[in-house]
Design an enzyme around this catalytic site. Sequence first.
Site, PDB file in Angstrom:
ATOM      1  N   LYS A   1       0.854  -1.194   0.000  1.00  0.00           N
ATOM      2  CA  LYS A   1       0.000   0.000   0.000  1.00  0.00           C
ATOM      3  C   LYS A   1       0.888   1.242   0.000  1.00  0.00           C
ATOM      4  O   LYS A   1       1.865   1.303   0.742  1.00  0.00           O
ATOM      5  CB  LYS A   1      -0.926   0.002   1.213  1.00  0.00           C
ATOM      6  CG  LYS A   1      -1.979  -1.119   1.151  1.00  0.00           C
ATOM      7  CD  LYS A   1      -2.943  -1.020   2.310  1.00  0.00           C
ATOM      8  CE  LYS A   1      -3.831  -2.240   2.401  1.00  0.00           C
ATOM      9  NZ  LYS A   1      -5.076  -2.149   1.650  1.00  0.00           N
TER      10      LYS A   1
ATOM     11  N   ASP B   1      -5.641 -14.012  11.005  1.00  0.00           N
ATOM     12  CA  ASP B   1      -5.919 -13.468   9.670  1.00  0.00           C
ATOM     13  C   ASP B   1      -5.336 -12.066   9.488  1.00  0.00           C
ATOM     14  O   ASP B   1      -4.894 -11.712   8.404  1.00  0.00           O
ATOM     15  CB  ASP B   1      -7.444 -13.427   9.463  1.00  0.00           C
ATOM     16  CG  ASP B   1      -7.842 -13.027   8.046  1.00  0.00           C
ATOM     17  OD1 ASP B   1      -7.262 -13.578   7.092  1.00  0.00           O
ATOM     18  OD2 ASP B   1      -8.714 -12.148   7.892  1.00  0.00           O
TER      19      ASP B   1
ATOM     20  N   HIS C   1      -0.620  -8.333   8.948  1.00  0.00           N
ATOM     21  CA  HIS C   1      -0.740  -6.908   8.599  1.00  0.00           C
ATOM     22  C   HIS C   1      -0.464  -5.981   9.791  1.00  0.00           C
ATOM     23  O   HIS C   1       0.299  -5.026   9.682  1.00  0.00           O
ATOM     24  CB  HIS C   1      -2.130  -6.595   8.052  1.00  0.00           C
ATOM     25  CG  HIS C   1      -2.556  -7.496   6.933  1.00  0.00           C
ATOM     26  ND1 HIS C   1      -1.691  -7.922   5.953  1.00  0.00           N
ATOM     27  CD2 HIS C   1      -3.753  -8.056   6.623  1.00  0.00           C
ATOM     28  CE1 HIS C   1      -2.340  -8.697   5.102  1.00  0.00           C
ATOM     29  NE2 HIS C   1      -3.589  -8.805   5.486  1.00  0.00           N
TER      30      HIS C   1
ATOM     31  N   LYS D   1     -13.986  -7.190  11.769  1.00  0.00           N
ATOM     32  CA  LYS D   1     -14.915  -7.213  10.627  1.00  0.00           C
ATOM     33  C   LYS D   1     -16.221  -6.577  11.096  1.00  0.00           C
ATOM     34  O   LYS D   1     -16.529  -6.571  12.286  1.00  0.00           O
ATOM     35  CB  LYS D   1     -15.216  -8.648  10.194  1.00  0.00           C
ATOM     36  CG  LYS D   1     -14.009  -9.556  10.042  1.00  0.00           C
ATOM     37  CD  LYS D   1     -13.272  -9.342   8.754  1.00  0.00           C
ATOM     38  CE  LYS D   1     -12.192 -10.388   8.546  1.00  0.00           C
ATOM     39  NZ  LYS D   1     -10.989  -9.885   7.911  1.00  0.00           N
TER      40      LYS D   1
ATOM     41  N   LYS E   1     -14.755   1.285   6.791  1.00  0.00           N
ATOM     42  CA  LYS E   1     -13.447   0.729   6.446  1.00  0.00           C
ATOM     43  C   LYS E   1     -12.422   1.799   6.764  1.00  0.00           C
ATOM     44  O   LYS E   1     -12.488   2.909   6.235  1.00  0.00           O
ATOM     45  CB  LYS E   1     -13.392   0.363   4.970  1.00  0.00           C
ATOM     46  CG  LYS E   1     -12.083  -0.309   4.572  1.00  0.00           C
ATOM     47  CD  LYS E   1     -12.177  -0.973   3.208  1.00  0.00           C
ATOM     48  CE  LYS E   1     -10.852  -1.576   2.758  1.00  0.00           C
ATOM     49  NZ  LYS E   1     -10.453  -2.746   3.499  1.00  0.00           N
TER      50      LYS E   1
HETATM   51  C1  BG6 Z   1      -6.590 -10.160   4.009  1.00  0.00           C
HETATM   52  C2  BG6 Z   1      -7.457 -10.899   4.990  1.00  0.00           C
HETATM   53  O1  BG6 Z   1      -5.240 -10.488   4.192  1.00  0.00           O
HETATM   54  O2  BG6 Z   1      -6.754  -8.752   4.172  1.00  0.00           O
HETATM   55  C3  BG6 Z   1      -8.901 -10.486   4.824  1.00  0.00           C
HETATM   56  O3  BG6 Z   1      -7.331 -12.295   4.795  1.00  0.00           O
HETATM   57  C4  BG6 Z   1      -9.059  -8.990   4.872  1.00  0.00           C
HETATM   58  O4  BG6 Z   1      -9.725 -11.111   5.807  1.00  0.00           O
HETATM   59  C5  BG6 Z   1      -8.066  -8.298   3.930  1.00  0.00           C
HETATM   60  O5  BG6 Z   1     -10.389  -8.687   4.500  1.00  0.00           O
HETATM   61  C6  BG6 Z   1      -8.090  -6.791   4.149  1.00  0.00           C
HETATM   62  O6  BG6 Z   1      -7.317  -6.172   3.166  1.00  0.00           O
HETATM   63  P1  BG6 Z   1      -7.590  -4.652   2.737  1.00  0.00           P
HETATM   64  O7  BG6 Z   1      -6.509  -4.355   1.756  1.00  0.00           O
HETATM   65  O8  BG6 Z   1      -8.964  -4.639   2.119  1.00  0.00           O
HETATM   66  O9  BG6 Z   1      -7.528  -3.818   3.983  1.00  0.00           O
END
Ligand code: BG6
Length: 489
Positions: free
Chosen positions: A179, A232, A237, A337, A342
């Site tokens: 990103k 996950d 991340h 989630k 977002k």
């Molecule tokens: C993924 C996860 O690695 O990242 C997902 O497995 C998640 O569950 C996604 O929805 C989120 O990515 P972004 O780029 O939409 O924030």
Amino acid sequence: MPDVRVLPCILALFGALGDLALRKLVPALYQLDREGLLHPDTRILALARHSDGEGDPLAVIEKRLRHAVPANEWNDAVWNRFHARLGFIAMDFLDARSYADLRDAVTGDLPLVAYFATPASVFGGICENLAAVGLAERTRVVLEKPIGHDLESSRAVNEAVACVFPENRIYRIDHYLGKETVQNLIALRFANSLFETQWNQNHISHVEITVAEKVGIEGRWGYFDQAGQLRDMVQNHLLQLLCLIAMDPPSDLSADSIRDEKVKVLRALEPIPPEQLATRVVRGQYTAGFSKGKPVPGYLEEEHANRDSDAETFVALRVDIRNWRWSGVPFYLRTGKRMPQKLSQIVIHFKEPPHYIFAPEQRALISNRLIIRLQPDEGISLQVMTKDQGLGKGMQLRTGPLQLNFSETFQTARVPDAYERLLLEVMQGNQYLFVRKDEVEFAWKWCDHLIAGWQRLGDSPKPYPAGSWGPQAAVALIARDGRDWYGDH
Ligand code: BG6
């Protein structure tokens, strides 16, 4: 004209008819072609299990691509050029006989980039088969997450791949590293001496990292229920973001210099002892609620749900880093989630000035914060204290932002998707945006310890309604330290 050197390769996309490839990878490759970032000699081989009765796979790819690319970014000339690069080979990835066609298609002496958009359970088998047909020597492999489910299974995957490929030809994806704003963290921290002098426990009181998603689990229940939000999102991340914020300056921009510094942070993460789990970690699971004003089902009511699942769809935690720079500075992480919006953002909270000279009732106002917004509306905002304008205002203080909004400032028509950057880097042979084996393993070790504590205590997730910021306990977690989550309303 692009100012990066575009190098040719043959890109073999394993799992080309899968969700990730159709939703992200093929559109990213199309966009690279549109931007002039695919070399004229680059070819793309789409590989998937497929039988003749299932229709034309390239037509499936075209249909999904047209759906994924915004109408104003679709260009027939680009598509024709892209289509001319594209070939399809039906394969069973674990059957060595399937690889003869691939070997015959990999002509010339261009490097082969083998992108495994498949479950990690087949990575080892693919590597062996590539070696068996003599393709390993010229190949870089790209591994999609999740790499394993815990330390032990991730080691097994890494070892299977390492039997064939050296570490400098293995590219482990964490798409957050692709990103734009995440890469900007490196520029922000290490190209501005202004921040680096303040970047420690003398000046920073605490750090928040929030990665909130509006979506629920929907069609991915089978995978997600085995993982949960900690595996996950946090193992990869959020810990990667934490590393980029917390690491020491690398001596240069090379992949290993950056990754060495990230590993030092991961090694310094304090394991959360079981007796502190109740106060330092909150697990949540969404129940029925609202998203975009419409009713949505709870996690246990999603299609194919196991009604007894105790997988968490939300996690908030306080993480401490045991080193000189960060001693006593909590990092509050939260991700979930079915949140109200977002939002991915990092908030660095600076300490109060050591000596306060303004009116006592204004003291609570004092706060310098650096807000790094990763998505949406990518940008950086530094909140500073100023005096309110006007003769009648005396020395009335107010908080105001020094703002940098990337799309306005750089007049960029669109923010490239993370996969465009990552595919470009792997085609150039640059590893700095990819995760090294020891990073994955230290991150698993820390998470495994946490999960083992949950299991020992029989901890079950706290419910929160879809469309909210998670369980109340997440507010209590940070309030216990006399703080609140920035920007929640
Ligand atoms: C993924 C996860 O690695 O990242 C997902 O497995 C998640 O569950 C996604 O929805 C989120 O990515 P972004 O780029 O939409 O924030």
